[in-house]
Design a protein around this motif. Structure first.
Motif, PDB file in Angstrom:
ATOM      1  N   GLY A 183      -5.071   2.125   8.057  1.00  0.00           N
ATOM      2  CA  GLY A 183      -4.466   2.955   9.100  1.00  0.00           C
ATOM      3  C   GLY A 183      -3.445   3.933   8.550  1.00  0.00           C
ATOM      4  O   GLY A 183      -3.359   5.085   8.995  1.00  0.00           O
ATOM      5  N   THR A 184      -2.697   3.483   7.554  1.00  0.00           N
ATOM      6  CA  THR A 184      -1.709   4.363   6.926  1.00  0.00           C
ATOM      7  C   THR A 184      -2.385   5.532   6.221  1.00  0.00           C
ATOM      8  O   THR A 184      -1.956   6.676   6.337  1.00  0.00           O
ATOM      9  N   ALA A 185      -3.466   5.240   5.496  1.00  0.00           N
ATOM     10  CA  ALA A 185      -4.185   6.312   4.795  1.00  0.00           C
ATOM     11  C   ALA A 185      -4.731   7.336   5.778  1.00  0.00           C
ATOM     12  O   ALA A 185      -4.619   8.551   5.554  1.00  0.00           O
ATOM     13  N   VAL A 186      -5.309   6.867   6.865  1.00  0.00           N
ATOM     14  CA  VAL A 186      -5.858   7.785   7.873  1.00  0.00           C
ATOM     15  C   VAL A 186      -4.750   8.653   8.469  1.00  0.00           C
ATOM     16  O   VAL A 186      -4.925   9.863   8.670  1.00  0.00           O
ATOM     17  N   THR A 187      -3.595   8.055   8.732  1.00  0.00           N
ATOM     18  CA  THR A 187      -2.472   8.799   9.312  1.00  0.00           C
ATOM     19  C   THR A 187      -1.950   9.870   8.364  1.00  0.00           C
ATOM     20  O   THR A 187      -1.664  11.000   8.774  1.00  0.00           O
ATOM     21  N   VAL A 188      -1.833   9.515   7.078  1.00  0.00           N
ATOM     22  CA  VAL A 188      -1.278  10.455   6.092  1.00  0.00           C
ATOM     23  C   VAL A 188      -2.284  11.537   5.727  1.00  0.00           C
ATOM     24  O   VAL A 188      -1.941  12.721   5.619  1.00  0.00           O
ATOM     25  N   PHE A 189      -3.549  11.165   5.530  1.00  0.00           N
ATOM     26  CA  PHE A 189      -4.562  12.115   5.082  1.00  0.00           C
ATOM     27  C   PHE A 189      -5.104  12.984   6.221  1.00  0.00           C
ATOM     28  O   PHE A 189      -5.549  14.104   5.982  1.00  0.00           O
ATOM     29  N   GLY A 190      -5.079  12.453   7.433  1.00  0.00           N
ATOM     30  CA  GLY A 190      -5.696  13.142   8.569  1.00  0.00           C
ATOM     31  C   GLY A 190      -5.293  14.592   8.742  1.00  0.00           C
ATOM     32  O   GLY A 190      -6.163  15.463   8.914  1.00  0.00           O
ATOM     33  N   PRO A 191      -4.007  14.933   8.707  1.00  0.00           N
ATOM     34  CA  PRO A 191      -3.605  16.331   8.887  1.00  0.00           C
ATOM     35  C   PRO A 191      -4.148  17.278   7.813  1.00  0.00           C
ATOM     36  O   PRO A 191      -4.128  18.494   8.003  1.00  0.00           O
ATOM     37  N   TYR A 192      -4.629  16.725   6.685  1.00  0.00           N
ATOM     38  CA  TYR A 192      -5.153  17.550   5.590  1.00  0.00           C
ATOM     39  C   TYR A 192      -6.682  17.516   5.534  1.00  0.00           C
ATOM     40  O   TYR A 192      -7.267  17.974   4.552  1.00  0.00           O
ATOM     41  N   ALA A 193      -7.314  16.990   6.583  1.00  0.00           N
ATOM     42  CA  ALA A 193      -8.774  16.910   6.617  1.00  0.00           C
ATOM     43  C   ALA A 193      -9.384  18.296   6.402  1.00  0.00           C
ATOM     44  O   ALA A 193      -8.946  19.279   7.011  1.00  0.00           O
ATOM     45  N   TYR A 250       0.839  -1.201   0.000  1.00  0.00           N
ATOM     46  CA  TYR A 250       0.000   0.000   0.000  1.00  0.00           C
ATOM     47  C   TYR A 250       0.875   1.252   0.000  1.00  0.00           C
ATOM     48  O   TYR A 250       2.050   1.226   0.393  1.00  0.00           O
ATOM     49  N   ALA A 251       0.285   2.342  -0.487  1.00  0.00           N
ATOM     50  CA  ALA A 251       0.960   3.644  -0.488  1.00  0.00           C
ATOM     51  C   ALA A 251      -0.097   4.727  -0.372  1.00  0.00           C
ATOM     52  O   ALA A 251      -1.148   4.658  -1.018  1.00  0.00           O
ATOM     53  N   ALA A 252       0.164   5.715   0.454  1.00  0.00           N
ATOM     54  CA  ALA A 252      -0.739   6.854   0.615  1.00  0.00           C
ATOM     55  C   ALA A 252       0.094   8.125   0.541  1.00  0.00           C
ATOM     56  O   ALA A 252       1.188   8.193   1.106  1.00  0.00           O
ATOM     57  N   GLY A 253      -0.413   9.114  -0.173  1.00  0.00           N
ATOM     58  CA  GLY A 253       0.320  10.360  -0.307  1.00  0.00           C
ATOM     59  C   GLY A 253      -0.605  11.531  -0.544  1.00  0.00           C
ATOM     60  O   GLY A 253      -1.733  11.354  -1.017  1.00  0.00           O
ATOM     61  N   VAL A 254      -0.133  12.716  -0.232  1.00  0.00           N
ATOM     62  CA  VAL A 254      -0.874  13.949  -0.471  1.00  0.00           C
ATOM     63  C   VAL A 254      -0.005  14.859  -1.324  1.00  0.00           C
ATOM     64  O   VAL A 254       1.149  15.139  -0.973  1.00  0.00           O
ATOM     65  N   PHE A 255      -0.577  15.300  -2.458  1.00  0.00           N
ATOM     66  CA  PHE A 255       0.121  16.202  -3.374  1.00  0.00           C
ATOM     67  C   PHE A 255      -0.468  17.604  -3.256  1.00  0.00           C
ATOM     68  O   PHE A 255      -1.690  17.775  -3.226  1.00  0.00           O
ATOM     69  N   THR A 256       0.395  18.603  -3.208  1.00  0.00           N
ATOM     70  CA  THR A 256      -0.040  19.992  -3.116  1.00  0.00           C
ATOM     71  C   THR A 256       0.747  20.846  -4.104  1.00  0.00           C
ATOM     72  O   THR A 256       1.785  20.429  -4.618  1.00  0.00           O
ATOM     73  N   SER A 287       3.693  11.324   2.756  1.00  0.00           N
ATOM     74  CA  SER A 287       3.511   9.999   2.181  1.00  0.00           C
ATOM     75  C   SER A 287       3.980   8.917   3.144  1.00  0.00           C
ATOM     76  O   SER A 287       4.758   9.170   4.061  1.00  0.00           O
ATOM     77  N   LYS A 288       3.493   7.724   2.891  1.00  0.00           N
ATOM     78  CA  LYS A 288       3.954   6.539   3.606  1.00  0.00           C
ATOM     79  C   LYS A 288       3.606   5.325   2.768  1.00  0.00           C
ATOM     80  O   LYS A 288       2.509   5.235   2.213  1.00  0.00           O
ATOM     81  N   VAL A 289       4.546   4.418   2.651  1.00  0.00           N
ATOM     82  CA  VAL A 289       4.319   3.173   1.926  1.00  0.00           C
ATOM     83  C   VAL A 289       4.641   2.013   2.860  1.00  0.00           C
ATOM     84  O   VAL A 289       5.378   2.165   3.838  1.00  0.00           O
TER      85      VAL A 289
END
Length: 262
Positions: free
Chosen positions: A188-198, A135-141, A150-152
């Protein structure tokens, strides 16, 4: 990049900066071109029957004021055309209808510029890629998407066993446990990475394996992010950091269904 798609035609991805040149070439190959704009697609129809259905990323597409007909006596309804004999139905495009004529090239270029500007607009995009075991989760700005967070990760999930009897059942239970743990870690990884950008995420792009992602939809922690998911699903290899970094090329591309003349 081209492939066969449902509903007929060939699907290709065109980068925003290449769209104007692609449409000009389309007009040169197929003759006069008219445009039928919509909120999610802009369909270009050529004189010989060829059709290029452009699916814009991150719809809806806002109508550019410069493409509206502002001549005296023009119909002010959205999409109406005031040319003599022109189609006055809502949605009829007021662009010149000569795809290869001198007046039409700027019109096609302007329409392409509108689509490209929308595709390249600054937005915050979350990307979630999942395959069973990885899995991989990331936020692009930013206007040129940069990976801000990001976190993989990966979890061991054994393949299916060909053995039979008690051993097969024991192996299947162990595999189910491994799969559940892997999916839990991905969520859990997605929630951790995306959470600060809610509250700041404009769209979520999903990718990887559709069946694995479908299982994750049952995880209520991810519900706010699935609600923001765009229609396009990215079919990508194992979700590594290099794959995650390359996704802006895919999620900003204009997806075109090209249908050749009958």
């Amino acid at each position: 990049m081209a492939d066969e798609g449902p509903g007929g035609g060939r699907w290709i991805d065109v980068a925003p900066e290449r769209l104007a040149g692609w449409l000009e070439s389309f007009g040169q190959r197929h003759g006069d071109v008219s445009a039928d704009p919509g909120s999610a697609t802009v369909t270009f129809r050529a004189a010989d029957g060829a059709v290029a259905e452009c699916h814009v990323p991150f719809p809806p597409l806002a109508e550019s004021s410069s493409l509206a007909d502002s001549r005296p006596g023009a119909d002010s309804r959205p999409g109406a055309d005031s040319r003599p004999g022109a189609d006055s139905r809502p949605g009829a495009d007021s662009l010149p209808q000569a795809g290869t004529g001198r007046a039409a090239v700027p019109a096609l270029a302007e329409r392409a510029g509108q689509i490209a500007a929308h595709a390249c607009a600054e937005r915050t995009v979350a990307v979630f890629l999942v395959r069973l075991g990885g899995y991989a989760a990331g936020v692009f700005t930013g206007p040129v998407p940069q990976l801000a967070a990001s976190k993989v990760g990966a979890r061991l999930v054994h393949g299916r066993s060909a053995a039979g009897g008690t051993s097969q059942h024991r192996f299947a239970r162990r595999r189910e446990k491994q799969a559940a743990e892997a999916l839990g870690a991905a969520a859990g990884t997605a929630v951790t990475v995306f959470g600060p950008y809610a509250g700041r995420i404009d769209a979520v792009v999903l990718g990887g394996d559709r069946r694995t992602m479908a299982v994750l939809r049952a995880d209520q922690r991810l519900a706010p992010y699935f609600a923001l998911a765009v229609e396009r699903f990215l079919t990508v290899p194992d979700p590594r950091l290099t794959v995650l970094r390359s996704t802006p090329r895919l999620f900003r591309a204009i997806r075109i269904r090209l249908t050749d003349p009958a």
